[in-house]
Write a protein that holds these residues in place. Structure first.
Motif, PDB file in Angstrom:
ATOM      1  N   LEU A   1       0.733  -1.159   0.011  1.00 36.23           N
ATOM      2  CA  LEU A   1       0.049  -0.283  -0.091  1.00 36.23           C
ATOM      3  C   LEU A   1       0.855   1.200   0.071  1.00 36.23           C
ATOM      4  CD1 LEU A   1      -2.620  -1.517   2.623  1.00 36.23           C
ATOM      5  CD2 LEU A   1      -2.842  -1.220  -0.059  1.00 36.23           C
ATOM      6  N   ARG A   2       2.501   1.670   0.179  1.00 34.68           N
ATOM      7  CA  ARG A   2       2.946   2.224   0.170  1.00 34.68           C
ATOM      8  C   ARG A   2       2.147   2.383   1.580  1.00 34.68           C
ATOM      9  NH1 ARG A   2       6.214   0.004  -2.397  1.00 34.68           N
ATOM     10  NH2 ARG A   2       7.909   0.372  -3.739  1.00 34.68           N
ATOM     11  N   GLN A   3       2.252   2.847   2.365  1.00 37.15           N
ATOM     12  CA  GLN A   3       1.698   3.426   3.588  1.00 37.15           C
ATOM     13  C   GLN A   3       2.537   2.976   4.868  1.00 37.15           C
ATOM     14  OE1 GLN A   3      -0.068   5.742   3.703  1.00 37.15           O
ATOM     15  NE2 GLN A   3      -1.156   6.040   1.980  1.00 37.15           N
ATOM     16  N   PRO A   4       3.897   3.363   5.559  1.00 37.95           N
ATOM     17  CA  PRO A   4       4.159   2.552   6.447  1.00 37.95           C
ATOM     18  C   PRO A   4       3.039   2.871   7.528  1.00 37.95           C
ATOM     19  CG  PRO A   4       5.847   3.929   5.032  1.00 37.95           C
ATOM     20  CD  PRO A   4       4.744   3.835   3.963  1.00 37.95           C
ATOM     21  N   SER A   5       2.810   3.750   8.337  1.00 37.54           N
ATOM     22  CA  SER A   5       2.190   4.841   9.312  1.00 37.54           C
ATOM     23  C   SER A   5       1.246   3.767   9.743  1.00 37.54           C
ATOM     24  CB  SER A   5       2.681   5.657   9.372  1.00 37.54           C
ATOM     25  OG  SER A   5       2.945   7.058   9.087  1.00 37.54           O
ATOM     26  N   ALA A   6       0.572   3.287   8.261  1.00 36.50           N
ATOM     27  CA  ALA A   6      -0.895   2.644   8.750  1.00 36.50           C
ATOM     28  C   ALA A   6      -0.752   1.234   8.891  1.00 36.50           C
ATOM     29  CB  ALA A   6      -1.365   2.613   7.137  1.00 36.50           C
ATOM     30  N   THR A   7       0.103   0.745   8.373  1.00 38.45           N
ATOM     31  CA  THR A   7      -0.159  -0.705   9.222  1.00 38.45           C
ATOM     32  C   THR A   7       1.228  -1.446  10.348  1.00 38.45           C
ATOM     33  OG1 THR A   7       1.803  -0.702   7.585  1.00 38.45           O
ATOM     34  CG2 THR A   7       0.137  -2.299   6.617  1.00 38.45           C
ATOM     35  N   SER A   8       2.105   0.263  10.967  1.00 37.79           N
ATOM     36  CA  SER A   8       2.253   0.043  12.140  1.00 37.79           C
ATOM     37  C   SER A   8       1.226   0.229  13.330  1.00 37.79           C
ATOM     38  CB  SER A   8       2.960   1.328  11.903  1.00 37.79           C
ATOM     39  OG  SER A   8       4.075   1.393  13.541  1.00 37.79           O
ATOM     40  N   TYR A   9       1.461  -1.103  13.818  1.00 44.67           N
ATOM     41  CA  TYR A   9       0.653  -1.389  15.127  1.00 44.67           C
ATOM     42  C   TYR A   9       1.118  -1.372  16.592  1.00 44.67           C
ATOM     43  CZ  TYR A   9       3.009  -5.910  14.817  1.00 44.67           C
ATOM     44  OH  TYR A   9       3.364  -7.347  15.440  1.00 44.67           O
ATOM     45  N   GLU A  10       1.950  -0.929  15.929  1.00 42.90           N
ATOM     46  CA  GLU A  10       2.883  -0.443  18.229  1.00 42.90           C
ATOM     47  C   GLU A  10       1.452   0.685  18.945  1.00 42.90           C
ATOM     48  OE1 GLU A  10       4.827   0.035  15.176  1.00 42.90           O
ATOM     49  OE2 GLU A  10       6.533  -1.414  15.217  1.00 42.90           O
ATOM     50  N   ILE A  11       2.196   0.308  19.641  1.00 39.74           N
ATOM     51  CA  ILE A  11       0.452   1.499  20.214  1.00 39.74           C
ATOM     52  C   ILE A  11       2.246   2.278  21.381  1.00 39.74           C
ATOM     53  CG2 ILE A  11      -1.258  -0.172  20.793  1.00 39.74           C
ATOM     54  CD1 ILE A  11       0.167  -1.286  23.200  1.00 39.74           C
ATOM     55  N   PHE A  12       2.942   2.586  21.224  1.00 34.69           N
ATOM     56  CA  PHE A  12       3.801   3.254  21.591  1.00 34.69           C
ATOM     57  C   PHE A  12       3.411   5.299  21.885  1.00 34.69           C
ATOM     58  CE2 PHE A  12       7.282   0.954  19.163  1.00 34.69           C
ATOM     59  CZ  PHE A  12       7.174  -0.504  19.774  1.00 34.69           C
ATOM     60  N   GLY A  13       2.648   5.590  20.506  1.00 39.57           N
ATOM     61  CA  GLY A  13       2.278   6.383  20.632  1.00 39.57           C
ATOM     62  C   GLY A  13       1.514   6.760  21.805  1.00 39.57           C
ATOM     63  N   THR A  14       0.977   5.258  22.363  1.00 42.72           N
ATOM     64  CA  THR A  14      -0.512   5.889  23.104  1.00 42.72           C
ATOM     65  C   THR A  14       0.392   5.680  24.082  1.00 42.72           C
ATOM     66  OG1 THR A  14      -1.322   4.139  22.107  1.00 42.72           O
ATOM     67  CG2 THR A  14      -2.484   4.349  23.707  1.00 42.72           C
ATOM     68  N   LEU A  15       1.269   5.153  24.748  1.00 39.90           N
ATOM     69  CA  LEU A  15       1.520   4.951  26.100  1.00 39.90           C
ATOM     70  C   LEU A  15       2.258   6.952  26.548  1.00 39.90           C
ATOM     71  CD1 LEU A  15       2.646   4.442  28.811  1.00 39.90           C
ATOM     72  CD2 LEU A  15       4.833   3.156  28.386  1.00 39.90           C
ATOM     73  N   PHE A  16       3.228   6.474  24.919  1.00 35.95           N
ATOM     74  CA  PHE A  16       4.185   7.880  24.887  1.00 35.95           C
ATOM     75  C   PHE A  16       4.112   9.228  25.529  1.00 35.95           C
ATOM     76  CE2 PHE A  16       7.240   4.513  24.763  1.00 35.95           C
ATOM     77  CZ  PHE A  16       7.649   4.213  25.903  1.00 35.95           C
ATOM     78  N   ASP A  17       2.668   9.454  24.158  1.00 40.41           N
ATOM     79  CA  ASP A  17       2.003  10.673  23.777  1.00 40.41           C
ATOM     80  C   ASP A  17       0.160  10.525  24.041  1.00 40.41           C
ATOM     81  OD1 ASP A  17       3.160  13.729  22.388  1.00 40.41           O
ATOM     82  OD2 ASP A  17       1.463  12.205  21.345  1.00 40.41           O
ATOM     83  N   PHE A  18      -0.014   9.527  24.967  1.00 36.70           N
ATOM     84  CA  PHE A  18      -1.211   9.475  24.781  1.00 36.70           C
ATOM     85  C   PHE A  18      -2.089  10.185  24.121  1.00 36.70           C
ATOM     86  CE2 PHE A  18       0.805  11.350  28.711  1.00 36.70           C
ATOM     87  CZ  PHE A  18       1.387  10.557  29.713  1.00 36.70           C
ATOM     88  N   THR A  19      -2.123   9.066  22.564  1.00 37.51           N
ATOM     89  CA  THR A  19      -3.161   9.367  21.516  1.00 37.51           C
ATOM     90  C   THR A  19      -3.160   7.971  20.921  1.00 37.51           C
ATOM     91  OG1 THR A  19      -1.057   9.498  20.447  1.00 37.51           O
ATOM     92  CG2 THR A  19      -2.243  11.591  20.680  1.00 37.51           C
ATOM     93  N   GLY A  20      -4.142   7.504  20.301  1.00 37.40           N
ATOM     94  CA  GLY A  20      -4.528   6.483  20.450  1.00 37.40           C
ATOM     95  C   GLY A  20      -6.282   5.530  19.717  1.00 37.40           C
ATOM     96  N   SER A  21      -6.250   5.355  19.215  1.00 37.67           N
ATOM     97  CA  SER A  21      -8.307   4.526  19.176  1.00 37.67           C
ATOM     98  C   SER A  21      -8.356   3.796  20.587  1.00 37.67           C
ATOM     99  CB  SER A  21      -8.385   3.619  17.940  1.00 37.67           C
ATOM    100  OG  SER A  21      -7.209   2.851  18.315  1.00 37.67           O
ATOM    101  N   ARG A  22      -9.671   3.957  20.670  1.00 44.21           N
ATOM    102  CA  ARG A  22     -10.102   2.866  22.012  1.00 44.21           C
ATOM    103  C   ARG A  22      -9.454   1.348  22.154  1.00 44.21           C
ATOM    104  NH1 ARG A  22     -15.755   4.378  20.889  1.00 44.21           N
ATOM    105  NH2 ARG A  22     -15.737   6.728  22.192  1.00 44.21           N
ATOM    106  N   LEU A  23      -9.016   1.140  21.014  1.00 40.58           N
ATOM    107  CA  LEU A  23      -7.969  -0.168  20.798  1.00 40.58           C
ATOM    108  C   LEU A  23      -7.137  -0.364  20.578  1.00 40.58           C
ATOM    109  CD1 LEU A  23     -10.258  -2.017  17.604  1.00 40.58           C
ATOM    110  CD2 LEU A  23     -10.203  -2.560  19.796  1.00 40.58           C
ATOM    111  N   GLN A  24      -6.469   0.502  20.829  1.00 37.22           N
ATOM    112  CA  GLN A  24      -4.500   1.052  21.442  1.00 37.22           C
ATOM    113  C   GLN A  24      -4.724   1.091  22.664  1.00 37.22           C
ATOM    114  OE1 GLN A  24      -4.452   3.969  18.535  1.00 37.22           O
ATOM    115  NE2 GLN A  24      -2.686   2.609  16.683  1.00 37.22           N
TER     116      GLN A  24
END
Lengths: 422, 88
Positions: free
Chosen positions: A337-360
């Motif tokens: 898909l040439r979409q590196p961020s879309a398939t990056s399922y890590e939850i690092f931003g959820t912990l360190f930036d407090f941003t993420g979907s409910r599932l994250q």
């Protein structure tokens, strides 16, 4: 199975036969993985870009019609007294963003000021763009002269937590505005010399690599203290402060050829290049156990919990392959898909930036809770980077074995030829 | 309860947590892919805005229109062919 192989297997112990079979399967799967990723890469490269003409009215809403002239569009409207009035020029600019190239459509008015900007395509995490919009970053671009530097920290205010996306947008607008100034207005804008940007994140990263590289050696002193030092520094700096840990998006971007400008994103090259260099040359992983902020956070919780449960042994192989399957899926889809961020399922931003979907958030809760009684559950069972490092290590070992076999074969042939000489 | 039975139960709990993590991870990955492929099916001009609007508290679209001008732009009526281009 050939007769010869069956004969050989009959004289070997079952354990050796089992190991050989496993090695053969791993070799086939590793080759298949590389081939499938190559196929995804080719598929992704052949995909068509967006229909850019659809954005013209948004870039320059005051224009009633657009005419394509070379690389730009000329926007006009009907004047009350008849004839056509020039409203502005519209062009495209591309610059590296967080997940890959970022394309902007930019309009300038006849006076040479930016009149409108539209994001045509990007491969960044949507939340980064939300931050740009929420911080009025796009508004700063409007009304600026086409010859402006559009430099973050000088001409424009940066956005914390979305620095690379902001730099990408600014860079793309700068390029488009300069092209328009030259081609539309006939006013060339001198290109500003690229300046190397080195700041605290780069220094911290190099220091962490240096300490980890020293401390991972068998005879290193204060090994445990240094490891905890790098891990806590990783949580503080790479996690909460910079929020720039290594993710599968980095690997997909690297393989896709979406490399940012090294002048302004030296950190990206140090992070990705450092890990690849040490893993390829030394066969050691300097990142995961030493200063990965998410791994360190799990280890801190593990130290609090003081319990280390493991799943039933019969599940070990299956869980390893599940982790590899997740990593392969993320890489394969990211490349296709040439979409590196879309398939990056890590939850690092959820912990360190407090941003993420409910599932994250749910996933983060599960991992943090699990870390109290399972040793690094994310790293050992879910993280896509571990299988990537495993694959590189495996290919490195296989390459070395092949090279050694080839070298020994050549040497034996040379010595036998020499022995036949009179 | 025997020690081995207790260990077996704890191992199963650990496995359940890991499998739950795998399940949620798969959905997160699928969501990311669907977000990209879903927006590509729409009109491109709408698509990029839709990505942002899908976020919980997104308020501003990606497209930033210019400020509405109170006065007409001070530009003369021109003939495009004569005034366009670097050598025009």
């Amino acid at each position: 199975m050939t007769t010869q192989t069956a004969k050989i297997n009959s004289v070997l112990s079952p354990a050796v036969v089992h190991r050989r079979r496993r090695e053969r399967t791993e070799r086939v799967l590793a080759g298949l993985t590389v081939l499938l990723l190559l196929g995804a890469w080719i598929f992704g490269a052949s995909r068509q870009g967006a229909d850019r003409a659809g954005y013209l009215a948004q870039a320059l809403p005051e224009a009633e019609s657009f005419e394509r002239r070379g690389d730009l569009w000329v926007g006009t409207r009907t004047a009350p007294e008849g004839g056509e009035t020039l409203v502005g020029y519209v062009g495209l600019g591309e610059a590296p963003g967080y997940g890959g190239p970022l394309e902007m459509m930019v309009a300038i008015d006849p006076a040479g000021n930016v009149a409108g900007v539209v994001v045509i395509s990007h491969r960044d995490t949507p939340s980064f763009f939300h931050k740009l919009a929420a911080n009025d970053f796009f508004d700063q671009l409007l009304g600026r002269p086409a010859g402006d530097g559009f430099a973050l920290g000088e001409d424009l205010d940066g956005v914390t937590g979305a620095t690379i996306s902001a730099e990408g947008v600014a860079g793309a607008v700068r390029l488009a505005a300069r092209d328009l100034s030259l081609a539309g207005l006939g006013q060339p804008v001198p290109e500003a010399p690229a300046r190397l940007k080195v700041s605290l994140p780069e220094f911290v990263l190099v220091a962490l690599y240096a300490v980890a590289y020293y401390a991972h050696r068998p005879n290193a002193r204060f090994k445990n203290a240094l490891r905890w030092g790098t891990m806590l520094s990783g949580i503080i700096f790479l996690g909460f402060w910079f929020n720039r840990p290594l993710t599968i998006a980095h690997i997909t971007s690297l393989l896709s050829g979406y490399w940012p400008d090294w002048h302004t994103n030296l950190y990206w090259f140090l992070l990705v290049g450092g890990v690849f260099l040490v893993v390829t040359v030394d066969g050691k992983n300097p990142y995961c156990s030493w200063f990965c902020p998410f791994g360190a956070a799990q280890e801190c919780l593990s130290a609090v919990g003081q319990v280390r449960l493991t799943p039933p042994r019969r599940w070990a192989t299956a869980l390893t392959w599940v982790q590899r399957g997740l990593a392969f899926g993320a890489l394969f889809l990211g490349l296709a898909l040439r979409q590196p961020s879309a398939t990056s399922y890590e939850i690092f931003g959820t912990l360190f930036d407090f941003t993420g979907s409910r599932l994250q958030w749910v996933l983060l809760f599960l991992i943090l809770l699990g870390s109290l009684f399972i040793y690094r559950p994310w790293c050992n069972y879910l993280c896509p980077l571990r299988p990537v490092v495993d694959l590189i290590t495996y290919l490195r070992r296989w390459g070395r074995e092949q090279w050694r076999a080839l070298w020994l074969n050549l040497r034996s042939k040379t010595s036998s030829a020499e022995s036949r000489l009179p | 309860m025997a020690k081995s039975a207790k260990q077996d139960i704890f191992s199963r709990i650990a496995l359940a947590v890991i499998l739950a993590g795998v399940g949620v991870t798969l959905v997160v990955l699928a969501q990311g892919v669907l977000e990209v492929t879903g927006t590509e099916l729409e009109h491109p001009a709408v698509a990029q805005t839709a990505v942002l609007e899908a976020l919980p508290d997104a308020e501003q679209p990606l497209v930033v229109p210019p400020e509405p001008a109170n006065t007409p732009l001070p530009v003369p009526t021109i003939e495009l062919d004569k005034n366009f281009g670097a050598d025009g």
